[in-house]
Design a protein around this motif. Structure first.
Motif, PDB file in Angstrom:
ATOM      1  N   PRO A 142      58.155  60.478  76.163  1.00  0.00           N
ATOM      2  CA  PRO A 142      59.002  60.914  75.232  1.00  0.00           C
ATOM      3  C   PRO A 142      60.568  60.844  75.246  1.00  0.00           C
ATOM      4  O   PRO A 142      61.352  60.487  74.195  1.00  0.00           O
ATOM      5  N   VAL A 145      61.588  56.963  74.341  1.00  0.00           N
ATOM      6  CA  VAL A 145      61.457  56.585  72.973  1.00  0.00           C
ATOM      7  C   VAL A 145      62.589  57.712  72.045  1.00  0.00           C
ATOM      8  O   VAL A 145      63.148  57.168  71.145  1.00  0.00           O
ATOM      9  N   GLU A 146      62.713  58.829  72.423  1.00  0.00           N
ATOM     10  CA  GLU A 146      63.669  59.761  71.660  1.00  0.00           C
ATOM     11  C   GLU A 146      65.003  59.108  72.047  1.00  0.00           C
ATOM     12  O   GLU A 146      66.008  59.074  71.140  1.00  0.00           O
ATOM     13  N   ILE A 176      55.649  57.701  65.896  1.00  0.00           N
ATOM     14  CA  ILE A 176      56.746  57.169  66.814  1.00  0.00           C
ATOM     15  C   ILE A 176      57.031  55.679  66.534  1.00  0.00           C
ATOM     16  O   ILE A 176      58.131  55.326  66.341  1.00  0.00           O
ATOM     17  N   ARG A 179      58.761  55.134  63.167  1.00  0.00           N
ATOM     18  CA  ARG A 179      60.150  55.403  63.152  1.00  0.00           C
ATOM     19  C   ARG A 179      60.986  54.401  63.918  1.00  0.00           C
ATOM     20  O   ARG A 179      62.193  54.179  63.392  1.00  0.00           O
ATOM     21  N   LEU A 305      60.770  65.929  69.450  1.00  0.00           N
ATOM     22  CA  LEU A 305      61.424  64.787  69.575  1.00  0.00           C
ATOM     23  C   LEU A 305      62.255  64.517  68.641  1.00  0.00           C
ATOM     24  O   LEU A 305      61.988  64.066  67.311  1.00  0.00           O
ATOM     25  N   MET A 307      64.533  62.020  66.697  1.00  0.00           N
ATOM     26  CA  MET A 307      64.426  60.542  66.478  1.00  0.00           C
ATOM     27  C   MET A 307      65.652  60.063  65.450  1.00  0.00           C
ATOM     28  O   MET A 307      65.507  59.337  64.313  1.00  0.00           O
ATOM     29  N   VAL A 313      59.839  64.363  65.442  1.00  0.00           N
ATOM     30  CA  VAL A 313      58.372  64.211  65.677  1.00  0.00           C
ATOM     31  C   VAL A 313      58.023  65.660  66.529  1.00  0.00           C
ATOM     32  O   VAL A 313      58.414  65.603  67.555  1.00  0.00           O
ATOM     33  N   THR A 322      55.691  65.382  61.382  1.00  0.00           N
ATOM     34  CA  THR A 322      56.966  64.714  61.201  1.00  0.00           C
ATOM     35  C   THR A 322      57.671  65.377  60.240  1.00  0.00           C
ATOM     36  O   THR A 322      58.780  64.879  59.695  1.00  0.00           O
TER      37      THR A 322
END
Length: 343
Positions: A142, A145-146, A176, A179, A305, A307, A313, A322
């Motif tokens: 997490p 990617v965040e 994810i 996005r 998260l 994004m 997310v 989402t």
């Protein structure tokens, strides 16, 4: 008067600072930095939602407000037999009960490899990422990617390097992925062979970078191993009362500790926040020689998260959403947390 010594100003210790009684108890707080940066807002800082002042806690001022002496000090060793803590300054600090909440660490820094742990490194690291020509984030969880999504949303030409599968194959990985593609993140789904530059891969062509952040999970601080304490992979082993296995006057919470009864609970801020009331109660009860409370982690908890602005997310167990409401909920949760620790 008996002394409670707090090493570090992580989430659990912030609670102790603001809620710990000062009658008949002497407190001392040691932290490597005057400021603490709230990890829940890292992504919001990266995408421009927050500025540095909005996520910074002045630990020294907070301690003054709650009548807890504060010393800027990096602790390098604990002697739990003599009940003495050694600082990098050469000073020694005695205690009756001590607690550590110092978080986890990243790899050693150099001119290219950057760290956001300990979190006092955050301001400089983020600035260097934003100014880099070829910045890279490495990690499949997490945090990675965040951070990649948030930097890209702010216009940083970030490259994300992950395993083939992200989020440990959580069902949210598909959302994810969508996005990240929507943002145009340059994404290499193969880990590099080593840490040398240029980064080389078995299948992907080599890439250069002038700023690399590795967000691949918690790494233990050297403190516990250097103090010859019982550890696992460098993390202090504690029981369900948050006490070190071999020395009951030593407590620990947050990332730097591993509970023997629950070795797989995540090392993140949520865990430290949940441990905070139990930790404070047990520190006080230990001094009074009273029975200690048991910490039992919750099975599932909400993770949101961010994004990029107004995109999130939300994860709870194996479920995810989402819906944009998640972004606003995260913003409310984070701002509420910060209001508690504004001195």
């Amino acid at each position: 008067m008996k002394r409670i010594l707090l090493i570090g100003a992580g989430h659990a210790h912030l609670h102790c600072i603001t809620h710990g009684p000062t009658e008949d108890v002497e407190w001392l707080v040691l932290n490597a930095s005057t400021n603490q940066y709230y990890s829940g807002m890292y992504s919001g800082l990266a995408d421009g939602t927050y500025d540095m002042d909005e996520m910074r806690i002045d630990v020294a001022a907070l301690c003054r407000a709650y009548d807890k002496p504060f010393i800027k000090e990096t602790v390098i060793k604990v002697d739990p037999v003599e009940k003495v803590v050694f600082g990098a300054s050469g000073r020694r600090y005695t205690y009756d009960v001590v607690s550590t909440n110092i978080g986890s660490f990243d790899w050693s820094e150099d001119t290219t490899r950057l760290s956001i742990k300990p979190n006092y490194r955050l301001p400089d690291t983020l600035k260097r990422l934003q100014q880099a020509k070829r910045p890279v984030v490495i990690g499949s969880g997490p945090a990675a990617v965040e951070m990649a999504a948030s930097l890209k949303a702010a216009g940083v030409p970030i490259t994300l390097i992950t395993d083939r599968d992200i989020l440990s194959r959580h069902p949210a990985a598909e959302a994810i992925t969508r996005r990240l593609k929507e943002l145009g993140v340059y994404w290499i789904r193969e880990r590099p062979i080593d840490d040398e530059l240029p980064l080389r891969f078995k299948q992907h062509p080599p890439i250069e970078s002038d700023a690399i952040v590795r967000l691949t999970g918690a790494k233990a601080p050297a403190l516990f191993a250097d103090s010859n304490l019982f550890t696992e992979n460098g993390f202090l082993l504690v029981n369900e009362q948050l006490q070190a296995l071999d020395h009951p006057s030593l407590f620990a919470a947050g990332d730097a500790a591993t509970l023997v009864a629950y070795p797989d609970i995540p090392k993140n801020g949520v865990t430290a926040v949940r441990q905070a009331p139990i930790l404070l109660t047990n520190l006080l009860r230990y001094l009074q020689e009273e029975a200690l409370q048991i910490y039992r982690p919750q099975t599932n908890y909400l993770t949101i998260l961010s994004m990029g602005p107004r995109h999130a997310v939300s994860l709870y167990g194996r479920h995810y959403s989402t819906h944009p409401f998640g972004w606003y909920l995260k913003r409310w949760i984070d701002q509420r947390f910060m209001r508690k620790y504004r001195s």
